[in-house]
Design a protein around this motif. Structure first.
Motif, mmCIF file in Angstrom:
data_model
loop_
_atom_site.group_PDB
_atom_site.id
_atom_site.type_symbol
_atom_site.label_atom_id
_atom_site.label_comp_id
_atom_site.label_asym_id
_atom_site.label_seq_id
_atom_site.Cartn_x
_atom_site.Cartn_y
_atom_site.Cartn_z
ATOM 1 N N THR A 47 -9.888 12.490 39.274
ATOM 2 C CA THR A 47 -11.218 12.867 39.030
ATOM 3 C C THR A 47 -12.262 12.419 39.934
ATOM 4 N N GLU A 48 -13.463 12.774 40.065
ATOM 5 C CA GLU A 48 -14.343 12.064 40.845
ATOM 6 C C GLU A 48 -14.861 10.808 40.459
ATOM 7 N N ASP A 49 -15.072 9.942 41.216
ATOM 8 C CA ASP A 49 -15.340 8.494 41.083
ATOM 9 C C ASP A 49 -14.299 7.586 40.381
ATOM 10 N N SER A 50 -13.226 7.930 40.579
ATOM 11 C CA SER A 50 -11.800 7.218 40.012
ATOM 12 C C SER A 50 -11.666 6.164 40.963
ATOM 13 N N CYS A 51 -11.150 5.000 40.412
ATOM 14 C CA CYS A 51 -10.561 4.068 41.488
ATOM 15 C C CYS A 51 -9.004 3.953 41.427
ATOM 16 N N ILE A 52 -8.534 4.362 42.528
ATOM 17 C CA ILE A 52 -7.045 4.501 42.631
ATOM 18 C C ILE A 52 -6.280 3.252 42.922
ATOM 19 N N VAL A 53 -7.010 2.161 43.703
ATOM 20 C CA VAL A 53 -6.341 0.917 43.817
ATOM 21 C C VAL A 53 -7.479 -0.139 44.385
ATOM 22 N N ARG A 54 -7.459 -1.220 43.853
ATOM 23 C CA ARG A 54 -8.488 -2.295 44.337
ATOM 24 C C ARG A 54 -7.741 -3.193 45.212
ATOM 25 N N GLU A 55 -8.706 -3.687 46.077
ATOM 26 C CA GLU A 55 -8.220 -4.744 47.121
ATOM 27 C C GLU A 55 -7.554 -5.940 46.562
ATOM 28 N N GLY A 56 -6.267 -6.129 46.732
ATOM 29 C CA GLY A 56 -5.677 -7.337 46.120
ATOM 30 C C GLY A 56 -4.553 -7.060 45.234
ATOM 31 N N ASP A 57 -4.740 -5.652 44.693
ATOM 32 C CA ASP A 57 -3.835 -5.321 43.547
ATOM 33 C C ASP A 57 -2.549 -4.822 44.086
ATOM 34 N N PRO A 58 -1.491 -4.875 43.410
ATOM 35 C CA PRO A 58 -0.227 -4.462 43.714
ATOM 36 C C PRO A 58 -0.164 -2.914 44.182
ATOM 37 N N GLU A 75 2.381 3.093 44.841
ATOM 38 C CA GLU A 75 2.704 4.465 45.032
ATOM 39 C C GLU A 75 1.726 4.735 46.478
ATOM 40 N N MET A 76 2.279 5.585 47.278
ATOM 41 C CA MET A 76 1.746 5.880 48.584
ATOM 42 C C MET A 76 1.396 7.308 48.213
ATOM 43 N N LEU A 77 -0.135 7.808 48.731
ATOM 44 C CA LEU A 77 -0.419 9.198 48.223
ATOM 45 C C LEU A 77 -0.986 9.926 49.587
ATOM 46 N N PHE A 78 -0.310 11.249 49.364
ATOM 47 C CA PHE A 78 -0.569 12.067 50.701
ATOM 48 C C PHE A 78 -1.721 13.098 50.214
ATOM 49 N N ILE A 79 -2.855 13.122 50.604
ATOM 50 C CA ILE A 79 -4.033 13.788 50.137
ATOM 51 C C ILE A 79 -4.012 15.214 50.499
ATOM 52 N N MET A 80 -3.853 16.072 49.522
ATOM 53 C CA MET A 80 -3.999 17.629 49.861
ATOM 54 C C MET A 80 -5.517 18.116 49.648
ATOM 55 N N ARG A 81 -6.257 17.807 48.869
ATOM 56 C CA ARG A 81 -7.729 18.331 48.710
ATOM 57 C C ARG A 81 -8.655 17.329 48.078
ATOM 58 N N GLY A 82 -9.924 17.157 48.753
ATOM 59 C CA GLY A 82 -10.638 16.215 48.234
ATOM 60 C C GLY A 82 -11.058 15.120 49.310
ATOM 61 N N LYS A 83 -11.970 14.225 48.817
ATOM 62 C CA LYS A 83 -12.459 13.172 49.963
ATOM 63 C C LYS A 83 -12.303 11.756 48.977
ATOM 64 N N LEU A 84 -11.814 10.693 49.791
ATOM 65 C CA LEU A 84 -11.872 9.392 49.100
ATOM 66 C C LEU A 84 -12.571 8.389 50.160
ATOM 67 N N GLU A 85 -13.002 7.292 49.429
ATOM 68 C CA GLU A 85 -13.529 6.202 50.422
ATOM 69 C C GLU A 85 -12.538 5.009 50.387
#
Length: 230
Positions: free
Chosen positions: A23-34, A37-47
């Protein structure tokens, strides 16, 4: 990477892909965390952003969209035959800017695919990986910025040195040809003030450049394919 996979290996990889929805405004991973998974994006935008391990004054961000990927640290870890069993740490924080659909490849599955892929010719993979990798692009940009700062500082120093020589020559010429002692003293004071101003200006600029952190990142890790090549 996918273009160099044969059909059998591609099928094996696709069988292990899992569709995920964020969903929007979800944190997938933080800097320094293990990274698991590797994500291949099909739709949407991430920062995707980094502070280079919390380094003061450093910030870099990139927008990821359909066709991009994240979690590349896991790919480097999986492709390296000498990597440790512990998962790599994320070099970036990744958050969604909108609803995102992607395919996830988990660490164990990626390790299996990578072990098969290492048997293929991997030189091209290294170039492709660097070209599309946010980590490598950030490192390259910082490397160029640091080189430009060194060039600018050298150019400023050369310019100040040339100006000093020019003013000293003008002062000497004025002293040799002017019949007035007062005019000579005035010219000497003027030249001294100009030189002092130039030096102060150069010192301020040099200090400013020193205060600005040298935006050098540690060179990203990459797999060692030498064993496969031999």
């Amino acid at each position: 990477m996918f273009e160099q996979m044969d059909d059998q290996l591609m099928d094996a990889m696709c069988d292990r892909l899992k569709p995920v929805l964020y969903t929007e405004d979800s944190c997938i991973v933080r800097e320094g965390d293990p990274v698991n998974e590797m994500l291949f994006i099909m739709r949407g935008k991430l920062e995707s952003m980094t502070t280079n391990g919390g380094r003061t004054g450093f910030f870099n961000s990139d927008i990821l969209k359909a066709g991009d990927f994240c979690g590349e640290e896991l790919l480097t870890w999986a492709l390296d035959p000498h990597s440790s069993s512990s998962l790599p740490s994320s070099t970036r924080t990744v958050k969604t800017l909108s609803e995102v659909e992607a395919f996830a490849l988990m660490a164990d599955d990626l390790k299996f695919v990578a072990s098969q892929f290492r048997r293929l010719h991997c030189k091209q993979l290294q170039h492709t990986f660097r070209f599309y990798s946010p980590q490598w692009r950030t490192w390259a940009a910082c490397f160029i910025q640091a080189a430009w700062r060194r060039y600018s500082r050298k150019k400023l120093e050369d310019s100040l040195h040339e100006e000093e020589i020019r003013l000293q020559a003008a002062m000497a010429s004025s002293g040799a040809h002017s019949p007035s002692l007062g005019a000579t003293l005035y010219a000497s004071r003027f030249a001294a003030n100009v030189l002092r101003t130039l030096r102060r200006s150069g010192t301020r600029k040099a200090r400013l450049q020193e205060r600005l952190p040298v935006m050098l990142l540690q060179k990203p890790a990459e797999p060692d394919f030498s064993a496969e090549e031999h």
